[in-house]
Design a protein around this motif. Structure first.
Motif, PDB file in Angstrom:
ATOM      1  N   PRO A 138      -0.393  15.633  15.082  1.00  0.00           N
ATOM      2  CA  PRO A 138      -1.493  15.155  14.066  1.00  0.00           C
ATOM      3  C   PRO A 138      -1.563  15.322  12.482  1.00  0.00           C
ATOM      4  N   GLU A 139      -1.159  16.724  12.453  1.00  0.00           N
ATOM      5  CA  GLU A 139      -1.603  17.627  11.191  1.00  0.00           C
ATOM      6  C   GLU A 139      -0.436  16.829  10.110  1.00  0.00           C
ATOM      7  N   ALA A 140       0.742  16.737  10.576  1.00  0.00           N
ATOM      8  CA  ALA A 140       2.024  16.167  10.046  1.00  0.00           C
ATOM      9  C   ALA A 140       1.562  14.717   9.446  1.00  0.00           C
ATOM     10  N   ILE A 141       0.987  14.022  10.508  1.00  0.00           N
ATOM     11  CA  ILE A 141       0.605  12.540  10.015  1.00  0.00           C
ATOM     12  C   ILE A 141      -0.447  12.445   9.103  1.00  0.00           C
ATOM     13  N   LEU A 142      -1.374  13.431   9.055  1.00  0.00           N
ATOM     14  CA  LEU A 142      -2.475  13.582   7.987  1.00  0.00           C
ATOM     15  C   LEU A 142      -1.846  13.803   6.658  1.00  0.00           C
ATOM     16  N   ASP A 143      -0.946  14.960   6.908  1.00  0.00           N
ATOM     17  CA  ASP A 143      -0.166  15.379   5.505  1.00  0.00           C
ATOM     18  C   ASP A 143       0.367  14.140   4.960  1.00  0.00           C
ATOM     19  N   LEU A 144       1.114  13.405   5.712  1.00  0.00           N
ATOM     20  CA  LEU A 144       1.983  12.243   5.105  1.00  0.00           C
ATOM     21  C   LEU A 144       1.087  11.292   4.225  1.00  0.00           C
ATOM     22  N   VAL A 145      -0.218  11.137   4.737  1.00  0.00           N
ATOM     23  CA  VAL A 145      -1.118  10.088   4.041  1.00  0.00           C
ATOM     24  C   VAL A 145      -2.000  11.083   2.878  1.00  0.00           C
ATOM     25  N   GLY A 146      -1.763  12.147   2.820  1.00  0.00           N
ATOM     26  CA  GLY A 146      -2.440  12.917   1.578  1.00  0.00           C
ATOM     27  C   GLY A 146      -3.770  13.420   1.883  1.00  0.00           C
ATOM     28  N   LEU A 147      -3.745  13.680   3.393  1.00  0.00           N
ATOM     29  CA  LEU A 147      -4.713  14.541   3.923  1.00  0.00           C
ATOM     30  C   LEU A 147      -4.581  15.810   4.519  1.00  0.00           C
TER      31      LEU A 147
ATOM     32  N   ALA B 269      -0.278   6.305  -0.592  1.00  0.00           N
ATOM     33  CA  ALA B 269       0.043   6.651   0.705  1.00  0.00           C
ATOM     34  C   ALA B 269       0.882   5.896   1.496  1.00  0.00           C
ATOM     35  N   LEU B 270       0.695   4.441   1.234  1.00  0.00           N
ATOM     36  CA  LEU B 270       1.732   3.556   1.997  1.00  0.00           C
ATOM     37  C   LEU B 270       3.001   3.564   1.464  1.00  0.00           C
ATOM     38  N   ALA B 271       3.228   3.963   0.153  1.00  0.00           N
ATOM     39  CA  ALA B 271       4.609   3.847  -0.451  1.00  0.00           C
ATOM     40  C   ALA B 271       5.059   5.061   0.018  1.00  0.00           C
ATOM     41  N   THR B 272       4.574   6.153   0.306  1.00  0.00           N
ATOM     42  CA  THR B 272       4.863   7.444   0.958  1.00  0.00           C
ATOM     43  C   THR B 272       5.552   7.295   2.303  1.00  0.00           C
ATOM     44  N   VAL B 273       4.605   6.536   3.178  1.00  0.00           N
ATOM     45  CA  VAL B 273       5.129   6.435   4.508  1.00  0.00           C
ATOM     46  C   VAL B 273       6.341   5.273   4.510  1.00  0.00           C
ATOM     47  N   ASN B 274       6.506   4.324   3.812  1.00  0.00           N
ATOM     48  CA  ASN B 274       7.576   3.605   3.519  1.00  0.00           C
ATOM     49  C   ASN B 274       8.885   4.238   3.137  1.00  0.00           C
ATOM     50  N   ALA B 275       8.653   5.302   2.160  1.00  0.00           N
ATOM     51  CA  ALA B 275       9.815   6.055   1.757  1.00  0.00           C
ATOM     52  C   ALA B 275      10.171   7.000   2.598  1.00  0.00           C
ATOM     53  N   GLU B 276       9.507   8.055   3.209  1.00  0.00           N
ATOM     54  CA  GLU B 276       9.829   8.956   4.135  1.00  0.00           C
ATOM     55  C   GLU B 276      10.112   8.668   5.519  1.00  0.00           C
ATOM     56  N   ARG B 277       9.670   7.571   6.063  1.00  0.00           N
ATOM     57  CA  ARG B 277       9.828   6.986   7.447  1.00  0.00           C
ATOM     58  C   ARG B 277      10.656   5.770   7.515  1.00  0.00           C
ATOM     59  N   GLY B 278      10.739   4.915   6.510  1.00  0.00           N
ATOM     60  CA  GLY B 278      11.181   3.665   6.688  1.00  0.00           C
ATOM     61  C   GLY B 278      10.490   2.636   7.091  1.00  0.00           C
ATOM     62  N   THR B 279       9.370   2.813   7.448  1.00  0.00           N
ATOM     63  CA  THR B 279       8.467   2.067   7.998  1.00  0.00           C
ATOM     64  C   THR B 279       8.297   0.690   7.377  1.00  0.00           C
ATOM     65  N   THR B 280       8.435  -0.402   8.301  1.00  0.00           N
ATOM     66  CA  THR B 280       7.899  -1.901   7.807  1.00  0.00           C
ATOM     67  C   THR B 280       6.622  -1.932   7.543  1.00  0.00           C
TER      68      THR B 280
END
Length: 312
Positions: A143-152, A204-215
């Protein structure tokens, strides 16, 4: 209570990558006491893996209905929709539940609707991971890694009431990302935020898309938000009305060959206007040769004089 499950399956992993989405002639009709309401009336849409897309339009245009169908929360009345390799109409209730638990992450409008206020942010994310953690071989981020991904980063012990509006919305994004989905659906994430909070969420959405490739598919009524996501699809009267790409606006030919004119154009040419179509290799010109007011009263035939009409 804030730690990730220690079952050997929830560990850091590579980006999940995005999945493709395809809608073909999608129709959805609600039955009400006052009669049937057509929410979607033939949506054709293709979203590439890893794309960021905004569904833009006013309330009641069909945006949220479309996202609910993409997320497996409701079945369309007709048409087909594919998420990755899955045709959703062919999935059982168990299959749809599995899709929602692992492949598709959904963030509802209003951050608080996605979060439990009486547990920490880390616990919120961990609870959202539980369905996917039961899948054999499935590996999830802590969970801590996911929170970090969105700037938390470092906010895992905090609770919803301790956060600013922008932070709450990013925590809701973390909940939607908990299972590492290939498709993230987000409904109006910036509607109640100031400019700073809006920018935090879009970053945060741009980071998720860039780092994970998520649609990423975002429902919004804010045209500026749509412009910042790269591709904006306008939903009007339950259909795809137009697309915006890289600052340019385009009309879209639907699967049945129809096209919605821009609002400012359609207002000048009322329903029933007769249009003459001229086309060459890559150009189409429409000429208005008769309007409803110019129709003969007796036989309903347009009074077409042969004089040039107005080109659109």
């Amino acid at each position: 209570m804030n730690a990730a499950p220690q079952d050997g399956r929830t560990t850091a992993t590579r980006p999940a990558g995005g999945v493709a989405v395809t809608c073909h002639r999608l129709i959805h009709i609600y039955s009400t006491g006052a009669g049937d309401v057509v929410a979607l009336s033939g949506v054709d849409l293709r979203i590439s893996p890893g794309e960021m897309l905004a569904l833009v339009g006013p309330s009641g245009s069909g945006k949220s209905t479309l996202v609910a169908i993409l997320g497996g929360l409701m079945q369309p009345s007709a048409g087909r929709v594919y998420v990755g390799d899955h045709e959703l109409s062919r999935l059982s209730s168990k299959g749809l539940a599995s899709l929602r638990g692992a492949t598709v992450g959904t963030v509802l409008q209003g951050a608080e609707r996605n979060l439990l206020p009486y547990v920490s942010l880390s616990r919120n994310v961990w609870l959202a991971q539980r369905p996917a953690a039961r899948i054999a071989g499935r590996r999830l981020d802590p969970p801590e890694a996911i929170l970090d991904l969105v700037g938390l980063a470092g906010a895992g012990a905090r609770r919803v009431g301790d956060l600013t509006p922008g932070q709450r919305q990013r925590a809701a994004l973390a909940q939607g990302l908990a299972a590492g989905p290939g498709l993230l659906l987000v409904d109006e994430p910036t509607s109640q935020l100031d400019a700073a909070g809006r920018d935090e969420v879009l970053t945060a959405l741009a980071t998720v898309n860039a780092e994970r490739g998520t649609t990423v598919v975002v429902v919004t009524h804010d045209g500026e938000v749509g412009a910042r996501l790269g591709r904006a699809v306008t939903i009007r009267d339950g259909r795809v009305g137009a697309e915006g790409r890289n600052g340019r606006d385009f009309a879209v030919v639907a699967g049945d060959g129809t096209i919605q004119l821009p609002p400012e154009t359609s207002a000048a040419f009322p329903a029933g206007t007769l249009l003459e179509v001229d086309h060459t290799d890559q150009s189409i010109t429409l000429h208005a040769v008769a309007t409803p007011s110019s129709l003969d009263g007796d036989d309903g035939v347009a009074n077409i004089s042969g004089e040039p009409g107005h080109a659109l």
